[in-house]
Design a protein around this motif. Structure first.
Motif, PDB file in Angstrom:
ATOM      1  N   TYR A 195       2.053   7.157  -6.057  1.00  0.00           N
ATOM      2  CA  TYR A 195       2.725   5.892  -5.731  1.00  0.00           C
ATOM      3  C   TYR A 195       4.106   5.822  -6.386  1.00  0.00           C
ATOM      4  CZ  TYR A 195       3.395   0.861  -5.105  1.00  0.00           C
ATOM      5  OH  TYR A 195       3.897  -0.371  -4.758  1.00  0.00           O
ATOM      6  N   GLU A 219      -2.796   2.058  -0.171  1.00  0.00           N
ATOM      7  CA  GLU A 219      -4.097   1.433  -0.425  1.00  0.00           C
ATOM      8  C   GLU A 219      -5.225   2.303   0.120  1.00  0.00           C
ATOM      9  OE1 GLU A 219      -1.404  -0.121   0.742  1.00  0.00           O
ATOM     10  OE2 GLU A 219      -0.977  -1.192  -1.133  1.00  0.00           O
ATOM     11  N   GLN A 222      -6.546   5.041  -2.087  1.00  0.00           N
ATOM     12  CA  GLN A 222      -7.455   4.681  -3.174  1.00  0.00           C
ATOM     13  C   GLN A 222      -8.912   4.965  -2.816  1.00  0.00           C
ATOM     14  OE1 GLN A 222      -6.667   0.577  -4.150  1.00  0.00           O
ATOM     15  NE2 GLN A 222      -4.655   1.020  -5.033  1.00  0.00           N
TER      16      GLN A 222
END
Length: 641
Positions: A195, A219, A222
């Motif tokens: 990130y 996201e 993850q």
């Protein structure tokens, strides 16, 4: 300049006699093993301070009872362990060895210093589990206390190898940790690095990577099972190397702190790098090692050791280097070993003796190499050991008979090693001359023999001025000679690449291949060439790749025109991470009928690793402080010798 470390513990006075192998002791003294650098040369030191050059042997033990019918086992030859220990130590001293290497018997019936390999990282589950967990240090200390317990009261122990052959294979670590579930602290650490590297901008990530289907945002990454593959033309390998450095740095920090906590008097001696090193991982180890250990597969049957490997380590780390394994095997042997792999092996015991003794002398000539350990004491069992490896690597055969030809050559080399090492500062690279002489080929160069035997003067043909931006170092060597029919080159290098990491279809993209590029003007105008190494599944070694060469002429507009490689390029049969390339640029490709002594050339040479990870260049010498001229060609002349 002298730089020293001392580690305190008592005893071992009998070993002080070994100091004569290396001459006078350095100033100062201590009660434990240590390291010292004097006049630019690294040494190990004995209790009390005298320096010594460690000549070691791996697996100085009694063998495996389970294979006693087809392998070495001490009870086949000795009445008890004490008799075995006494005779074996006497032999090793007579052959010029002074240290027990990895997997050796810690018996106190021997006084030879030793370095146990304790598999601390593997047993503490640091590599493929969660080294970033909050309790990782606590768990590593507990495991270190358990694993060092058999050795802490043994005064012969110099220090510990923390693991064996931890390669820091960059892409597997990246893929594994990124694919973990979010509960893993390592997964969170790697995700945060991804990130931050792209500043939270998904479009920037997409320029470098192709995400797996269903992963369309940070996201999504993850989630468990996340996967990123390199996009051809992108620079994603830079991020993967940052992740590798973070994982390696965490490992070295944990094992160093754990060993200092439980056995502070012993040296931390690294993880026996596997015939290769990842430069970012080595940089990350700084401050967490007393000695860096690396295995080494000698480059050619004559015992040549490519200087870039150890010269590079001297710049990447400020510690001495211990060669934790080197070896030579021969098809002619008394144990029935078939030498079933790519590790160095030759036809006869005479060739084995020549190569092994030459390698010892080459190793000792590096100022940062303070120890050389042979693998191993006895041959592997007839039919192979448990993992199938079946090599004639022993000083003795499975019948306990010494290989006399080998030892008659190695014993003098072992005894000469300390003096060679003491003189090693004289082995310096001279400044690049204004005009570089290219030596005439000493013999006709064959491009079909699968060997480099026709390069007897490897030191004289080496071009040692390759440059690469700091903090990295050259990852290979280039050698050049000439004959009437053209320019000859060979290139030894290292480059690990996970070739499944790239997102592509069809043939592997030329842009992502390992490349050696040569620009030359021999008086008929500038010519540019590229030798590109395409990976294909290996015909002999399942799960590995072999490299197939493609030779191109680079046109003025950048287009690549294929040149028939037959008789012009060969790649030696060494699986990655080893690169061994030999080639010829014919005079006619340079616009000439033939080459002649005294002829001037303008040259520029560069090598680029897979995925354009690094490029090293040999160009014009720098002129003045801070001025970079590597992109300019250098002048050369065809020398008549």
């Amino acid at each position: 300049m002298k730089k020293s470390f001392r580690f305190l513990f008592s005893g071992l006075a009998a070993l002080l006699c070994l100091a004569v192998l290396a001459g006078p002791a350095p100033a100062g003294s201590a009660e434990g093993f240590g390291t010292v650098r004097e006049s630019g040369v690294w040494w190990l030191t004995l209790p009390g301070g005298p320096r010594f050059f460690s000549m070691g042997v791996n697996t100085v033990n009694g063998g495996d009872k389970k294979t006693r019918d087809r392998g070495y086992y001490f009870e086949n030859f000795y009445p008890d362990q004490a008799a075995w220990a006494a005779d074996t130590q006497k032999r090793l001293y007579a052959w010029g060895f002074n240290t027990r290497g990895g997997w050796s018997d810690p018996t106190k019936a021997m006084t030879l210093p030793m370095v146990p390999e304790i598999d601390l990282g593997r047993n503490a589950r640091l590599h493929w589990f969660d080294p970033f967990a909050p309790d990782a240090l606590e768990l590593t200390i507990a495991k270190a206390r358990e694993l060092t317990a058999p050795y802490r009261d043994n005064p012969a122990v110099i220090g510990y190898f923390t693991d064996n052959e931890v390669g820091w294979w960059n892409a597997p670590l990246f893929k594994w940790y990124l694919g973990n579930e979010w509960a893993s602290y390592a997964k969170r650490h790697v995700w945060r690095m991804v990130y931050d590297h792209y500043q939270g901008k998904w479009d920037k990530l997409l320029a470098d990577f192709v995400p797996a289907v269903g992963y369309n945002s940070f996201e999504d990454l993850q989630k468990g099972g996340a996967e990123l593959k390199l996009r051809p033309g992108g620079r994603g390998i830079a991020l993967i190397n940052k992740v590798t450095a973070a994982c390696a740095g965490r490992y070295y920090e944990l094992v160093f702190k754990a060993l200092r906590a439980v056995d502070p008097g012993r040296l931390v001696m690294g993880a026996r790098l596997p015939l290769y090193y990842n430069q970012d991982a080595v940089l990350a180890s700084r401050g967490f090692l007393d000695v860096l250990s690396t295995n080494y597969n000698v480059d050619t049957p004559d015992g040549w050791v490519a200087p870039y490997y150890f010269d590079g380590l001297a710049k990447l780390t400020d510690t001495p280097v211990l060669i934790s394994e080197f070896f030579f095997a021969a098809n002619e042997n008394r144990s029935g070993n078939v030498n079933n792999g790519h590790l160095m092996h030759v036809a006869t015991q005479a060739e084995r003796a020549t190569g092994a003794s030459a390698a010892v002398r080459h190793f000792a000539a590096f100022p940062n190499v303070a120890a050389v350990h042979w693998f191993q004491y006895y041959d592997e069992p007839t039919g192979g050991r448990g993992d199938g490896e079946d090599f004639n690597m022993g000083l003795v055969d499975i019948h306990n008979a010494p290989y006399e030809t080998l030892l008659a050559a190695m014993a003098p080399a072992n005894r000469e090693a300390p003096a060679i090492h003491a003189a090693s500062p004289a082995r310096t690279t001279p400044p690049q001359p204004a005009v570089v002489p290219i030596h005439r080929a000493a013999a006709p160069v064959s491009l079909t023999d699968g060997a480099l035997a026709d390069w007897p003067d490897k030191a004289g043909t080496r071009l040692p001025w390759l440059r690469i931006p700091a903090p990295h170092v050259p990852f290979g060597d280039v050698h050049m000679s000439w004959s009437q029919d053209g320019l000859n080159l060979f290139h030894l290098a290292q480059n690990y690449a996970d070739l499944f990491l790239l997102a592509y279809e069809g043939e592997f993209p030329i842009s992502e291949t390992y490349q050696l590029q040569i620009e030359v003007d021999a008086g008929a105008g500038l010519r540019r060439f590229a030798a590109c190494l395409l990976p294909q599944p290996h015909r002999k070694y399942p799960g590995r790749f072999e490299l197939v060469p493609r030779l191109f002429r680079i046109e003025d507009d950048g287009r690549l025109t294929r040149i028939d490689e037959t008789g012009l390029v060969q790649v030696l049969d060494k699986p990655l991470p080893h690169i061994a390339l030999e080639m010829r640029l014919p005079a006619k490709e340079l616009g000439l009928a033939k080459l002649s002594p005294g002829q001037g050339l303008s040259l520029r040479i560069s090598a680029t690793t897979f995925y354009r990870e690094m490029t090293m260049t040999l160009g014009a010498p720098a002129q003045g402080r801070g001025k970079k001229d590597a992109d300019k060609p250098f002048a050369a002349i065809l020398a008549d010798k």
